[in-house]
Design a protein around this motif. Structure first.
Motif, mmCIF file in Angstrom:
data_model
loop_
_atom_site.group_PDB
_atom_site.id
_atom_site.type_symbol
_atom_site.label_atom_id
_atom_site.label_comp_id
_atom_site.label_asym_id
_atom_site.label_seq_id
_atom_site.Cartn_x
_atom_site.Cartn_y
_atom_site.Cartn_z
ATOM 1 N N GLU A 183 0.987 -1.295 0.029
ATOM 2 C CA GLU A 183 -0.064 0.060 0.088
ATOM 3 C C GLU A 183 1.041 1.299 0.183
ATOM 4 O O GLU A 183 0.549 2.408 -0.370
ATOM 5 C CB GLU A 183 -0.999 0.097 1.281
ATOM 6 C CG GLU A 183 -1.856 -1.127 1.482
ATOM 7 C CD GLU A 183 -2.770 -1.166 2.638
ATOM 8 O OE1 GLU A 183 -2.417 -0.186 3.348
ATOM 9 O OE2 GLU A 183 -3.411 -2.159 2.734
ATOM 10 N N GLU A 184 2.006 1.451 0.542
ATOM 11 C CA GLU A 184 2.881 2.452 0.714
ATOM 12 C C GLU A 184 4.313 2.000 0.062
ATOM 13 O O GLU A 184 5.386 1.824 0.746
ATOM 14 C CB GLU A 184 3.104 2.796 2.333
ATOM 15 C CG GLU A 184 1.684 3.119 2.956
ATOM 16 C CD GLU A 184 1.401 4.736 2.206
ATOM 17 O OE1 GLU A 184 1.954 5.361 1.828
ATOM 18 O OE2 GLU A 184 0.203 4.911 2.737
ATOM 19 N N PRO A 185 4.481 1.845 -1.052
ATOM 20 C CA PRO A 185 5.693 1.246 -1.629
ATOM 21 C C PRO A 185 6.865 2.465 -1.677
ATOM 22 O O PRO A 185 8.143 1.671 -1.416
ATOM 23 C CB PRO A 185 5.322 1.267 -3.228
ATOM 24 C CG PRO A 185 4.283 2.133 -3.551
ATOM 25 C CD PRO A 185 3.534 2.167 -2.138
ATOM 26 N N GLU A 186 6.391 3.664 -1.201
ATOM 27 C CA GLU A 186 7.615 4.646 -0.911
ATOM 28 C C GLU A 186 8.507 4.271 0.376
ATOM 29 O O GLU A 186 9.636 4.154 0.210
ATOM 30 C CB GLU A 186 7.146 6.008 -1.007
ATOM 31 C CG GLU A 186 8.401 7.103 -0.938
ATOM 32 C CD GLU A 186 7.865 8.321 -0.821
ATOM 33 O OE1 GLU A 186 8.669 9.318 -0.299
ATOM 34 O OE2 GLU A 186 6.685 8.611 -1.082
ATOM 35 N N ILE A 187 7.698 3.516 1.258
ATOM 36 C CA ILE A 187 8.489 3.041 2.466
ATOM 37 C C ILE A 187 9.470 2.090 2.222
ATOM 38 O O ILE A 187 10.579 2.175 2.788
ATOM 39 C CB ILE A 187 7.313 2.674 3.453
ATOM 40 C CG1 ILE A 187 6.515 3.655 3.948
ATOM 41 C CG2 ILE A 187 7.994 1.757 4.788
ATOM 42 C CD1 ILE A 187 5.357 3.515 4.941
ATOM 43 N N GLY A 188 9.160 1.217 1.333
ATOM 44 C CA GLY A 188 10.003 0.019 0.952
ATOM 45 C C GLY A 188 11.159 0.417 0.230
ATOM 46 O O GLY A 188 12.252 0.206 0.439
ATOM 47 N N MET A 189 10.915 1.523 -0.855
ATOM 48 C CA MET A 189 11.964 2.055 -1.241
ATOM 49 C C MET A 189 12.993 2.631 -0.471
ATOM 50 O O MET A 189 14.279 2.799 -0.702
ATOM 51 C CB MET A 189 11.375 3.087 -2.467
ATOM 52 C CG MET A 189 10.650 2.538 -3.440
ATOM 53 S SD MET A 189 11.723 1.331 -4.648
ATOM 54 C CE MET A 189 13.151 2.374 -5.264
ATOM 55 N N ARG A 190 12.665 3.494 0.430
ATOM 56 C CA ARG A 190 13.438 4.106 1.496
ATOM 57 C C ARG A 190 14.162 3.356 2.251
ATOM 58 O O ARG A 190 15.345 3.467 2.706
ATOM 59 C CB ARG A 190 12.599 5.205 2.378
ATOM 60 C CG ARG A 190 12.020 6.540 1.521
ATOM 61 C CD ARG A 190 11.596 7.523 2.527
ATOM 62 N NE ARG A 190 11.171 8.763 1.906
ATOM 63 C CZ ARG A 190 11.052 9.922 2.444
ATOM 64 N NH1 ARG A 190 11.076 10.074 3.515
ATOM 65 N NH2 ARG A 190 10.169 10.754 1.539
#
Length: 224
Positions: free
Chosen positions: A119-126
């Motif tokens: 749901e929050e792919p940006e968290i995974g990228m960071r």
């Protein structure tokens, strides 16, 4: 004792790169678990149902030989992640984890955590960036073990701690027994090397308080 989940997440190297909204979103997946001294947190070979962050206390990560002999891999201190790799790689827990003192841990259930990343792919990228930094530190650790003796590793550790604290007189950030494990040294070897530094007037010792008297000598020792 109340645990401020968001505050604890900000201290962890995996999540310190996240903004306040992402930290708040992440905190909803967390379960606070408390363990008495000596309690087993998970066993080797057990399906990895989630990973942990140490909020309070100390956690021993260890393996057992076929003869039942215990080999300590590391000591998890407040802020450390425990069993993250097993969850991300879809493996079973590769070792045992036991509370060395009354401890509070933040538990991230695997299913809920992975759903949140979808749901929050940006968290995974960071987090990938943070994992890359951790990998570089791991390489540095391997280099230390390969190229430096215990005295060199201890000297480097003291220099780094002084830089981190911004002063030459400071208290060790962990017990000497834990520091010995961190430096891959026997406790008596660590004590002997501290006494050697003191005898050469490179440092002064007063209980857990250390003063660096000759940083240039420490730099030479840390360089091997």
């Amino acid at each position: 004792m109340h645990i401020d989940i968001e505050s604890e997440l900000k201290k962890n190297d995996l999540f310190s790169c996240l903004d306040s909204f992402q930290i708040s979103r992440l905190s909803r997946a967390v379960i606070v678990k408390r363990y008495k001294k000596g309690a087993l947190i998970f066993s080797e070979g057990e399906p990895a149902s989630g990973f942990y962050i140490v909020a309070e206390g100390r956690v021993k990560i260890y393996k057992l030989s076929a003869q039942g002999k215990e080999y300590i891999l590391r000591i998890g201190l407040p802020g450390d992640t425990v069993a993250g790799v097993a969850v991300f790689s879809n493996q079973n827990y590769p070792a045992y984890a036991q509370a060395l003192s009354n401890s509070s841990l933040l538990f991230f259930p695997k299913t809920a955590f992975l759903e949140m990343l979808k749901e929050e792919p940006e968290i995974g990228m960071r987090m990938l960036g943070a994992l890359a930094s951790r990998q570089r530190r791991f390489v540095d650790t391997i280099e230390d073990l390969s190229l430096r003796d215990v005295l060199g590793r201890l000297s480097k550790y003291l220099l780094n701690l002084a830089q981190e604290k911004g002063k030459n007189t400071f208290e060790l950030d962990m017990q000497k027994s834990d520091l010995a494990l961190k430096l891959a040294a026997a406790p008596e070897t660590l004590s002997r090397n501290l006494k050697k530094l003191k005898a050469k007037k490179i440092v002064s010792l007063n209980g857990p308080t250390i003063t660096l008297l000759d940083k240039e000598a420490l730099r030479r020792l840390s360089a091997g």
